[in-house]
Design a protein around this motif. Structure first.
Motif, PDB file in Angstrom:
ATOM      1  N   UNK A  83       0.838  -1.207   0.000  1.00 13.07           N
ATOM      2  CA  UNK A  83       0.000   0.000   0.000  1.00 13.07           C
ATOM      3  C   UNK A  83       0.873   1.256   0.000  1.00 13.07           C
ATOM      4  N   UNK A  84       1.998   1.205   0.700  1.00 13.63           N
ATOM      5  CA  UNK A  84       2.918   2.340   0.711  1.00 13.63           C
ATOM      6  C   UNK A  84       3.721   2.420  -0.581  1.00 13.63           C
ATOM      7  N   UNK A  85       4.223   1.256  -1.027  1.00 13.54           N
ATOM      8  CA  UNK A  85       5.073   1.215  -2.212  1.00 13.54           C
ATOM      9  C   UNK A  85       4.304   1.664  -3.453  1.00 13.54           C
ATOM     10  N   UNK A  86       3.021   1.317  -3.533  1.00  9.56           N
ATOM     11  CA  UNK A  86       2.228   1.712  -4.695  1.00  9.56           C
ATOM     12  C   UNK A  86       2.218   3.228  -4.857  1.00  9.56           C
ATOM     13  N   UNK A  87       1.955   3.930  -3.758  1.00  6.35           N
ATOM     14  CA  UNK A  87       1.959   5.390  -3.822  1.00  6.35           C
ATOM     15  C   UNK A  87       3.386   5.928  -3.931  1.00  6.35           C
ATOM     16  N   UNK A  88       4.317   5.265  -3.240  1.00  8.90           N
ATOM     17  CA  UNK A  88       5.708   5.703  -3.302  1.00  8.90           C
ATOM     18  C   UNK A  88       6.277   5.610  -4.702  1.00  8.90           C
ATOM     19  N   UNK A  89       5.904   4.554  -5.424  1.00  8.58           N
ATOM     20  CA  UNK A  89       6.376   4.401  -6.803  1.00  8.58           C
ATOM     21  C   UNK A  89       5.824   5.516  -7.692  1.00  8.58           C
ATOM     22  N   UNK A  90       4.574   5.909  -7.426  1.00  9.57           N
ATOM     23  CA  UNK A  90       3.987   7.011  -8.195  1.00  9.57           C
ATOM     24  C   UNK A  90       4.745   8.307  -7.922  1.00  9.57           C
ATOM     25  N   UNK A  91       4.982   8.590  -6.621  1.00 10.60           N
ATOM     26  CA  UNK A  91       5.749   9.785  -6.278  1.00 10.60           C
ATOM     27  C   UNK A  91       7.129   9.751  -6.923  1.00 10.60           C
ATOM     28  N   UNK A  92       7.786   8.597  -6.844  1.00 13.85           N
ATOM     29  CA  UNK A  92       9.132   8.456  -7.410  1.00 13.85           C
ATOM     30  C   UNK A  92       9.117   8.665  -8.918  1.00 13.85           C
ATOM     31  N   UNK A  93       8.059   8.163  -9.581  1.00  9.63           N
ATOM     32  CA  UNK A  93       7.943   8.351 -11.022  1.00  9.63           C
ATOM     33  C   UNK A  93       7.777   9.819 -11.395  1.00  9.63           C
ATOM     34  N   UNK A  94       6.983  10.537 -10.611  1.00  9.93           N
ATOM     35  CA  UNK A  94       6.791  11.971 -10.862  1.00  9.93           C
ATOM     36  C   UNK A  94       8.111  12.720 -10.693  1.00  9.93           C
ATOM     37  N   UNK A  95       8.835  12.401  -9.605  1.00 12.59           N
ATOM     38  CA  UNK A  95      10.117  13.055  -9.355  1.00 12.59           C
ATOM     39  C   UNK A  95      11.139  12.708 -10.441  1.00 12.59           C
ATOM     40  N   UNK A  96      11.129  11.454 -10.895  1.00 16.06           N
ATOM     41  CA  UNK A  96      12.061  11.029 -11.945  1.00 16.06           C
ATOM     42  C   UNK A  96      11.758  11.749 -13.257  1.00 16.06           C
ATOM     43  N   UNK A  97      10.470  11.947 -13.555  1.00 14.15           N
ATOM     44  CA  UNK A  97      10.089  12.674 -14.762  1.00 14.15           C
ATOM     45  C   UNK A  97      10.570  14.121 -14.696  1.00 14.15           C
TER      46      UNK A  97
END
Length: 300
Positions: free
Chosen positions: A190-204
């Motif tokens: 549940x944390x990783x799902x949102x964390x991956x989204x945040x990480x993807x936004x930051x990576x973009x």
């Protein structure tokens, strides 16, 4: 403190020490924020077979999505990205040493935002534990300590430490639905799902500001496998369980083991044997842990 709790809180520093070294080794091959995104994207895929039902429509995740989104932002999106950014300009030992201020930040965060008290034992334990960290930094000689200079990476790591302090306190305040809390993989996913989204936004954002290529190789592949399985899934699982049992303030002292493990691993990689001051530092750090957790142990 129970032996099981101590083991749970010791495993993450060991894995995070390796994470700092690996992050430094692959710094020329992959941008730091992209490295964080790839790490958690892999972790997400690995956790799906263990806790896929967490995404069902009737899952409690969707009723508590804001809480898990904040946990994912602080513990996954911000902390790890800032650490990899820090490793671009600072050494693994320096990065983990800056993170050794965790007990102080954890006490301040708990006091300011969560109404937690600060005991004399915690203050004494913090002083003793940080003394051990400084001994590692000085490599047994005061002159080396005086030569240390802060760089941009050290400042990034301070911000990362503050984010991790908030994350750890929120872990103890996150009750969540029973279908998620009853399964460690579901709670982590549940944390990783949102964390991956945040990480993807930051990576973009990173790619838009400073385009950089990824130099794929077997070394980078092995590094990604390690940081996704060890410092991510295993370490987060152990840390979450340990924090729930010991509390954030006591758990923070175990973070001070990370610089010691980093120094030992760096010595092994460089082919150098550990020094006598490492043993003294270990006793000081462990002494700080024992003192700080003494009151909690007495209560139990």
């Amino acid at each position: 403190m129970k032996t099981r709790t101590a083991i749970l809180l010791t495993i993450p520093p060991m894995l995070w020490a390796g994470n700092a070294i690996v992050g430094r080794m692959v710094a020329p091959d992959v941008p730091p924020v992209m490295l964080n995104f790839l790490r958690w994207a892999i972790a997400l895929v690995l956790l799906l077979p263990l806790a896929g039902p967490v995404f069902r429509g009737d899952s409690g995740l969707w009723l508590n999505w804001k809480r898990f989104a904040v946990l994912g932002l602080l513990g996954i999106g911000l902390y790890n990205a800032l650490q990899y950014l820090a490793l671009q300009s600072s050494t693994p030992i320096n990065v983990t040493l800056v993170a050794s201020g965790m007990p102080v930040w954890m006490m301040l965060t708990g006091w300011l935002f969560f109404g937690a008290g600060v005991s004399r034992r915690q203050v004494a334990g913090a002083v003793l534990s940080i003394a051990g960290v400084l001994l590692v930094l000085a490599r047994g000689e005061l002159a080396h300590l005086m030569e240390m200079r802060l760089v941009a990476g050290d400042l990034f790591m301070i911000l990362a430490t503050i984010a991790w302090s908030l994350y750890s306190w929120l872990l103890t305040r996150t009750t969540g639905p029973a279908d998620i809390r009853s399964n460690w993989a579901s709670f982590l996913l549940a944390q990783v799902a949102f964390g991956a989204v945040w990480s993807g936004v930051f990576a973009a954002g990173e790619a838009a500001l400073s385009p950089a290529t990824i130099n794929w190789s077997w070394k980078l592949g092995a590094a990604l496998a390690y940081v996704a399985i060890g410092p991510a899934i295993i370490a987060f699982r152990c840390w979450g369980a340990g924090v729930q049992q010991a509390g954030p303030a006591v758990a923070a002292f175990f973070v001070n083991l990370t610089p010691l493990f980093t120094a030992l691993l760096s010595s092994l990689i460089l082919g150098e044997a550990p020094h006598f001051y490492h043993a003294i530092a270990f006793m000081l750090i462990v002494g700080g842990i024992i003192i700080s957790s003494g009151r909690a142990t007495a209560r139990r």
